[in-house]
Write an enzyme that holds these catalytic residues in place. Structure first.
Site, PDB file in Angstrom:
ATOM      1  N   LYS A  83       0.833  -1.213   0.000  1.00 58.51           N
ATOM      2  CA  LYS A  83       0.000   0.000   0.000  1.00 58.51           C
ATOM      3  C   LYS A  83       0.867   1.263   0.000  1.00 58.51           C
ATOM      4  O   LYS A  83       0.626   2.199  -0.756  1.00 58.51           O
ATOM      5  CB  LYS A  83      -0.929  -0.022   1.222  1.00 58.51           C
ATOM      6  CG  LYS A  83      -1.884  -1.197   1.266  1.00 58.51           C
ATOM      7  CD  LYS A  83      -2.842  -1.088   2.420  1.00 58.51           C
ATOM      8  CE  LYS A  83      -2.160  -1.197   3.771  1.00 58.51           C
ATOM      9  NZ  LYS A  83      -1.553  -2.528   3.993  1.00 58.51           N
ATOM     10  N   SER A  95     -19.274 -19.312   5.685  1.00 60.77           N
ATOM     11  CA  SER A  95     -18.909 -19.939   4.414  1.00 60.77           C
ATOM     12  C   SER A  95     -18.620 -21.434   4.542  1.00 60.77           C
ATOM     13  O   SER A  95     -18.423 -22.102   3.520  1.00 60.77           O
ATOM     14  CB  SER A  95     -17.686 -19.238   3.814  1.00 60.77           C
ATOM     15  OG  SER A  95     -16.574 -19.347   4.676  1.00 60.77           O
ATOM     16  N   LYS A 122      -9.190 -18.337  -1.651  1.00 64.69           N
ATOM     17  CA  LYS A 122      -9.636 -19.703  -1.362  1.00 64.69           C
ATOM     18  C   LYS A 122      -9.293 -20.651  -2.508  1.00 64.69           C
ATOM     19  O   LYS A 122      -8.844 -21.793  -2.280  1.00 64.69           O
ATOM     20  CB  LYS A 122     -11.143 -19.711  -1.095  1.00 64.69           C
ATOM     21  CG  LYS A 122     -11.550 -19.003   0.192  1.00 64.69           C
ATOM     22  CD  LYS A 122     -13.060 -19.006   0.367  1.00 64.69           C
ATOM     23  CE  LYS A 122     -13.476 -18.316   1.661  1.00 64.69           C
ATOM     24  NZ  LYS A 122     -14.936 -18.304   1.856  1.00 64.69           N
TER      25      LYS A 122
END
Length: 811
Positions: free
Chosen positions: A372, A690, A733
């Site tokens: 960043k 999830s 994932k």
């Protein structure tokens, strides 16, 4: 002889005389008055000579245009005054000084202008007439005297004998002519008075002229007094300053203080600040001037002025935006981050088209170490702006943002003003680092102080408590960074545009290390590329078994550690030609592996399902284990689960109860079976919905006795009716599924658009199965579909009498 041009007037019975005519320029003579004037024109000199040789009489009349050096007879007024020459004196050159006494008013009947001088026939033109309205005349005389007295007050240079003579006279003819001849009027106005034959009208004209002149003189006096007052004030200040300098010099303090004050005043005026700000600073200089040079308060003001004058009030850098250059720079310094780069290029393109745009405040949100800060530095370099960084982590005092009042000992400006001073520009790129780490306590709320800084409608007049005068922050390009979006205060978050930076995948970490980190650390440690080589396998080994992070900071530290170990070997063994670090010998440099792969089963098992989880350091595989035992319907959940995850497991159990018969499961399992659901790595807290379809699949497998395919992973939220809802973190994932060798990944159908963000290498090796309902998940994950349970028909209800029983009552 040349012909004479004669202008003839109508015949008149009054006295007529032929005499020389002298044209006056800008002057008008009245009867019974003495006039002094200079004569230089040849015609005028000859007319005077002629008059001196003939009873000294001469007719004096004004010319209409004073700019005309040689007027004709038509350019002279008709009414003038017959005068007697009293004296002629010769001055420097050919000019004559003449003194003439006015005798009576005359009118020019004709004029001869072809001779060496003007001569003409003049008749007496008396003004005295019979006054029919004595009261009106007396009133006018009194009014004229009052106005003349006011005129004398406004013009103190008027001789007293003239003033007294006019005020004492009651003759309206004398008063009118004497006033007109002795006050400052335009020659056209005096000529108008001379030509007027009516005493009443002459007095009215004199009154009007006096009133107008008094008004002008009054305004002039006011202006003069104001100018004099200002000059007196400046002279007084100058005099007092000189006195102070002399006193300070006698006391041995020297002139350094006054030179310093003059320097401050000059610098303040050069800044061209708004009037309010300039007056404020000059007032501080004046206060400092009145104080002893070595006093504490003078030192405070001196520090205040030095700080204010060092700010870049009118210093701006010019934006030099080249989109292609910016694209190349971002690609060369940052691998991946496609969405972030696209958004930055869009911002730069808009600023190139509309340089005056305001209100674009970007907040980069992502885990630590993903780049960043370096992205913000690259944006500044691309735009050609100064770069300055503010670390907001742990800031709890509002004064850190707005500064302290200068009256306090040790006061200083806030971080915003200090950063501008450090940047040396009024439009730098300012990075507000770790904006989510702001705190608040009894000293104030610094996030509230930032609301004005980050509001484009307010920050054009930002007031720091130390500076006290407004500073324009609207040209500053603010970029904020944060790790956790949820901890940013809502009002502050509303002022910023969020750009999400996800964690790096395994492949991205490898590319960053190979392209940037290895070369950077070799250069930092003074090792040439031919002396040390780090194989790709060694980099993968570091990523998989020595680090667990979202960014690459720890990976860079590991590479630095390898370089240090290699440096020791290179220095101690001079004959060492080249060192090569591979996955096999990496442990000699970094020690044994710090992390290991989860021991995933490589065969199909009952009650074990492969789930996918998102963490701040990337994606992870999460196995769910279910055990079914004879019991009384007790449920047990272990693995440090959060409330949302427990609710998701309960929803899965409820759904299975509703469809138990379709999958060969006893409808009474919730009464006569005990269920234990476990999520490994129990020390790690887990939460989120999830894992819903993963839990449901493991339970169906355990209750039906059908194994689950070991090369299938899944993620998705489940509802009570078996719908599969979308989840987040799909990119991370799926990378975890690829890393652990999964062949099929079940995802919610609503997440199909997110597959665009998934790495190409993952898409090539994994088959994605979108699922809208739980039936699709079970069909894909289970080895086979269980057979439905066929319930036996219920026995028919037969009346007792029809079964052949003895219905009589036994005794």
């Amino acid at each position: 002889m040349s012909e004479k041009k004669i202008i003839v007037s109508k015949a008149s019975p009054r006295k007529q005389e032929t005499m020389p005519v002298l044209a006056l320029r800008g002057l008008v003579l009245f009867p019974h008055m003495v006039l002094h004037f200079d004569v230089g024109r040849a015609k005028s000199v000859l007319a005077l000579n002629e008059a001196m040789s003939n009873e000294r009489k001469i007719f004096l009349v004004a010319q209409r245009d004073i700019r005309d050096d040689d007027p004709t007879g038509e350019q002279l007024y008709r009414v003038g005054v017959v005068g007697e020459i009293r004296q002629i004196l010769r001055t420097q050159g050919d000019n004559l000084r003449v003194v003439v006494d006015g005798r009576y008013r005359g009118r020019l009947l004709n004029i001869d202008e072809n001779g060496p001088f003007f001569s003409g026939v003049v008749e007496e033109y008396p003004v005295r007439e019979r006054i029919t309205n004595k009261a009106l005349c007396d009133a006018l005389v009194r009014t004229v005297k009052d106005l003349f007295e006011e005129y004398c007050y406004l013009t103190p240079k008027m001789p007293k004998d003239i003033v007294n003579g006019i005020l004492a006279s009651e003759d309206p003819f004398y008063v009118a002519e004497f006033i007109a001849g002795n006050i400052q009027l335009r020659y056209e106005d005096k000529q108008a008075v001379l030509e007027e034959s009516s005493v009443i009208k002459r007095l009215e004209l004199i009154a009007k002229l006096l009133e107008n002149e008094n008004e002008i003189l009054s305004l002039e006096q006011d202006i003069h007094e104001k100018v004099k007052e200002q000059i007196d004030k400046n002279q007084r200040e100058f005099y007092l300053r000189e006195q102070m300098k002399a006193i300070s010099s006698e006391l041995g303090e020297g002139e350094e203080l006054f030179e310093e004050l003059d320097r401050y005043r000059e610098q303040i005026r050069k800044l061209s600040l708004p009037q309010e700000s300039e007056e404020k600073l000059l007032k501080e200089v004046d206060r400092m001037e009145k104080m002893p040079p070595n006093s504490n308060e003078a030192s405070v003001i001196r520090g205040y002025l030095d700080t204010v004058l060092e700010l870049p009030w009118n210093v701006h850098t010019k934006d030099k935006i080249d989109i292609e250059k910016a694209r190349r720079l971002l690609d060369s310094e940052h691998y991946g981050l496609k969405k972030v780069k696209e958004r930055i290029l869009e911002t730069l393109a808009v600023r190139k088209l509309s340089p005056e745009i305001k209100g674009q405040i970007i907040c980069l949100v992502g885990p630590p170490g993903v780049g960043k800060t370096s992205i913000a530095r690259s944006i500044a370099e691309t735009m050609g702006r100064k770069y300055v960084r503010l670390s907001l982590g742990g800031v709890r005092d509002e004064s850190d943002i707005r500064g302290h009042r200068k009256t306090y000992i040790g006061s200083m400006p806030g971080r915003i003003i200090t950063a501008l001073k450090q940047a040396g520009s009024a439009n730098p790129l300012m990075l507000l680092d770790e904006i989510d780490k702001l705190g608040n306590d009894f000293r104030g709320d610094p996030s509230s102080a930032l609301l004005e800084v980050l509001d484009s409608e307010q920050n054009n007049a930002f007031r720091d408590h130390f500076i006290e005068i407004p500073f324009d922050l609207s040209q500053v390009f603010f970029i904020a960074t944060a790790n956790d979006r949820s901890t940013i205060p809502a009002p502050l978050l509303d002022r910023m545009e969020i750009i999400e930076l996800s964690s790096y995948t395994r492949e991205e970490k490898f590319q960053i290390a190979r392209r940037h980190l290895v070369a950077k650390q070799l250069k930092r440690h003074g090792i040439a590329a031919k002396q040390l080589s780090i194989a790709d396998s060694a980099l993968y080994e570091m990523i998989d078994y020595y680090t667990r992070e979202a960014g690459v900071r720890n990976l860079e530290r590991l590479i630095a550690s390898v370089c240090r170990k290699a440096a020791v070997t290179i220095v101690s063994k001079e004959d060492t030609k080249r060192l090569s670090v591979t996955a096999k010998n990496l442990s000699t440099y970094l020690g044994p592996r710090k992390f290991r792969d989860d021991e995933l089963t490589r065969k199909d098992e009952i009650g074990v399902a492969n789930g996918l989880a998102w963490t701040s350091v990337g994606g992870e595989m999460l196995q769910v284990e279910c055990a079914v035992m004879e019991g009384s319907g007790k449920d047990q959940f272990t693995g440090s689960l959060g409330d949302v995850m427990k609710e998701s497991v309960s929803a899965a159990i409820t759904y299975i109860r509703s469809v138990a018969g379709q999958y060969g499961i006893s409808k009474t399992f919730y009464k006569d079976k005990d269920l234990h659901i476990h999520f490994p790595e129990g020390a790690v807290p887990k939460d989120g919905p999830s894992a819903g379809i993963t839990t449901c699949t493991a339970l169906v497998s355990a209750l039906s006795g059908i194994p689950i395919r070991h090369d299938v992973a899944m993620t998705g939220e489940i509802t009570l009716r078996g719908r599969v809802l979308p989840i987040g973190g799909l990119r991370e994932k799926t990378m975890a599924a690829y890393k652990y060798g999964m062949k099929t990944v079940i995802i919610p159908a609503a997440n199909v658009p997110d597959l665009e963000e998934v790495e190409d290498v993952v898409k090539e090796h994994i088959k994605f199965v979108p699922a809208e309902r739980m039936e699709t998940v079970l069909e894909t994950a289970l080895v086979r579909i269980p057979r439905p349970v066929i319930e036996p028909p219920a026995p028919a209800m037969v009346p007792v009498g029809e079964r052949g029983e003895d219905t009589s009552i036994r005794q």
